[in-house]
Design a protein around this motif. Structure first.
Motif, PDB file in Angstrom:
ATOM      1  N   GLY A 175       0.818  -1.202   0.000  1.00 10.52           N
ATOM      2  CA  GLY A 175       0.000   0.000   0.000  1.00 10.52           C
ATOM      3  C   GLY A 175       0.854   1.255   0.000  1.00 10.52           C
ATOM      4  N   HIS A 176       0.203   2.365   0.297  1.00  7.38           N
ATOM      5  CA  HIS A 176       0.867   3.662   0.291  1.00  7.38           C
ATOM      6  C   HIS A 176       0.018   4.641   1.092  1.00  7.38           C
ATOM      7  N   GLY A 177       0.656   5.587   1.747  1.00  6.96           N
ATOM      8  CA  GLY A 177      -0.095   6.571   2.509  1.00  6.96           C
ATOM      9  C   GLY A 177      -0.454   6.076   3.896  1.00  6.96           C
ATOM     10  N   ILE A 178      -1.491   6.646   4.471  1.00  3.24           N
ATOM     11  CA  ILE A 178      -1.821   6.368   5.862  1.00  3.24           C
ATOM     12  C   ILE A 178      -2.308   4.942   6.087  1.00  3.24           C
ATOM     13  N   HIS A 179      -2.717   4.259   5.018  1.00  2.00           N
ATOM     14  CA  HIS A 179      -3.210   2.892   5.167  1.00  2.00           C
ATOM     15  C   HIS A 179      -2.152   1.848   4.806  1.00  2.00           C
ATOM     16  N   ARG A 180      -0.891   2.270   4.649  1.00  2.00           N
ATOM     17  CA  ARG A 180       0.151   1.297   4.336  1.00  2.00           C
ATOM     18  C   ARG A 180       0.172   0.201   5.401  1.00  2.00           C
ATOM     19  N   CYS A 181       0.407  -1.024   4.976  1.00  4.27           N
ATOM     20  CA  CYS A 181       0.321  -2.193   5.862  1.00  4.27           C
ATOM     21  C   CYS A 181       1.159  -2.005   7.122  1.00  4.27           C
ATOM     22  N   VAL A 182       0.495  -2.073   8.271  1.00  2.00           N
ATOM     23  CA  VAL A 182       1.178  -1.859   9.542  1.00  2.00           C
ATOM     24  C   VAL A 182       2.143  -3.001   9.851  1.00  2.00           C
TER      25      VAL A 182
END
Length: 391
Positions: free
Chosen positions: A334-341
């Motif tokens: 992913g990318h941005g604030i939802h990138r895989c934690v």
């Protein structure tokens, strides 16, 4: 107008379809059944922009409000952290990120190494084994279940429910599995409250954001999310990576001779055959123009990660596995604030597993021709049903 993503050939090899769609337009309308439509993003620049655009909401509860979808997904699945926008998403994410810091992952490495070793001990030379069943699936399941405190006796059942959640075109199976896994995690949380331990689940029970504790629904939802995403992506990542290397013997031989290169090539392996084919649900909270295409408000948008990672505008000769390529900008996590934690955990598991395979089974080869391998029928994930090899 037919949806090319529904073609059975798509699951076996989505990349010709993605290339054709991207050549026609990097953002385009595709049918979704019932006379409805959605927009598919297949270009890299457009996908990266879409993943970070706050006008593309992930608030599924808002989207499906007053819509009779006929679905019966448990709220712990349908309204997870992945299905929220800031500020709720920001708050929830802040409470789980500390479990995946570099220090936390470093402390896990000895445990991951021991699990990999035990799993590979079951591989017999010159006897066919399934990489998915004997390594790629049990490794991340074991690790995330250990982190959450899921009893060993329950782990195979939990894994089966997780697999059901990605059964493409079978909503009843998905809905049933969502209730089963949510109910299980609710019971496990209750047990952890009665008998606390040092698991991540107990950390979440005690977690606060200022004076704000997680609600019971939020606890269950986060536990389900960590359980499912904590192993699904890694299972596919590892299986796809092993297959890619076996199909490119020169690159595989290079890694056998230089195993310290493994960490540096993980990005290219992730780019080449992404474990995530399509990003999770998004819709336009307002009208958006993306890649020159006008998208009205209130319409679902599918961001095709697999297509973006093979965009020749960003990655020249994208269908070539090139372990010298700088592929750090791939979108597989992913990318941005939802990138895989949990990206750092997935990378650690894949690195440790690949190093061990290279060291212990230098002659490993496919037991079936590649065109006979079966891929999972899910448009969200990209992964093999099985990967039979001769060690």
């Amino acid at each position: 107008m037919t949806n090319p993503l529904h073609d059975p050939k798509f699951f076996q090899d989505p990349y010709p379809t993605y290339a054709a769609l991207r050549s026609a337009s990097p953002v385009q309308r595709v049918p979704s059944g019932g006379g409805r439509s959605r927009y598919l993003v297949s270009g890299y620049a457009e996908a990266r922009a879409a993943l970070a655009d706050p006008r593309l909401s992930k608030d599924t509860a808002r989207f499906f409000a007053n819509k009779n979808s006929g679905r019966n997904l448990h709220p712990a699945v349908s309204q997870s952290m992945l299905a929220t926008d800031p500020p709720q998403h920001t708050r929830l994410r802040s409470l789980v990120t500390k479990a995946f810091t570099p220090g936390a992952i470093a402390r896990l490495r000895p445990y991951i190494e021991s699990v990999v070793g035990e799993l590979l001990d079951s591989w017999a030379p010159d006897e066919q084994t399934d990489v998915i069943e004997s390594l790629a699936a049990p490794l991340p399941v074991t690790v995330i279940c250990q982190m959450l405190g899921v009893p060993e006796a329950d782990r195979s059942t939990v894994r089966a429910w997780s697999n059901e959640l990605f059964a493409a075109g079978q909503p009843e199976r998905i809905d049933t599995a969502s209730h089963a896994v949510a109910g299980y995690m609710a019971d496990l949380i209750a047990n952890k409250r009665r008998t606390p331990d040092d698991s991540l689940l107990n950390d979440l029970i005690r977690a606060r954001d200022g004076e704000d504790r997680l609600s019971e629904d939020e606890l269950v939802s986060l536990a389900v999310l960590l359980l499912v995403t904590g192993h699904e992506t890694t299972t596919n990542f590892l299986g796809n990576a092993v297959l890619a290397l076996l199909q490119h013997p020169d690159e595989l031989d290079r890694l056998r001779k230089n195993p310290d290169d493994v960490p540096a090539v993980l990005d290219e392996l992730l780019r080449f055959d992404s474990p995530v084919s399509t990003a999770t649900f998004r819709f336009t909270a307002e009208a958006v123009t993306l890649g020159g295409t006008d998208i009205p408000a209130g319409v679902p948008v599918l961001v095709a990660i697999g297509a973006a990672n093979r965009d020749p505008e960003r990655f020249p000769s994208p269908d070539l596995l090139d372990l010298d390529r700088d592929a750090a900008a791939h979108l597989s996590f992913g990318h941005g604030i939802h990138r895989c934690v949990g990206a750092s955990l997935a990378r650690a598991e894949a690195e440790i597993a690949l190093r061990a395979i290279l060291a212990r089974f230098p002659g490993m080869r496919l037991a079936l021709p590649p065109d006979r391998l079966q891929w999972r029928r899910t448009r969200l994930m990209r992964g093999l049903e099985a990967l039979p090899v001769l060690p």
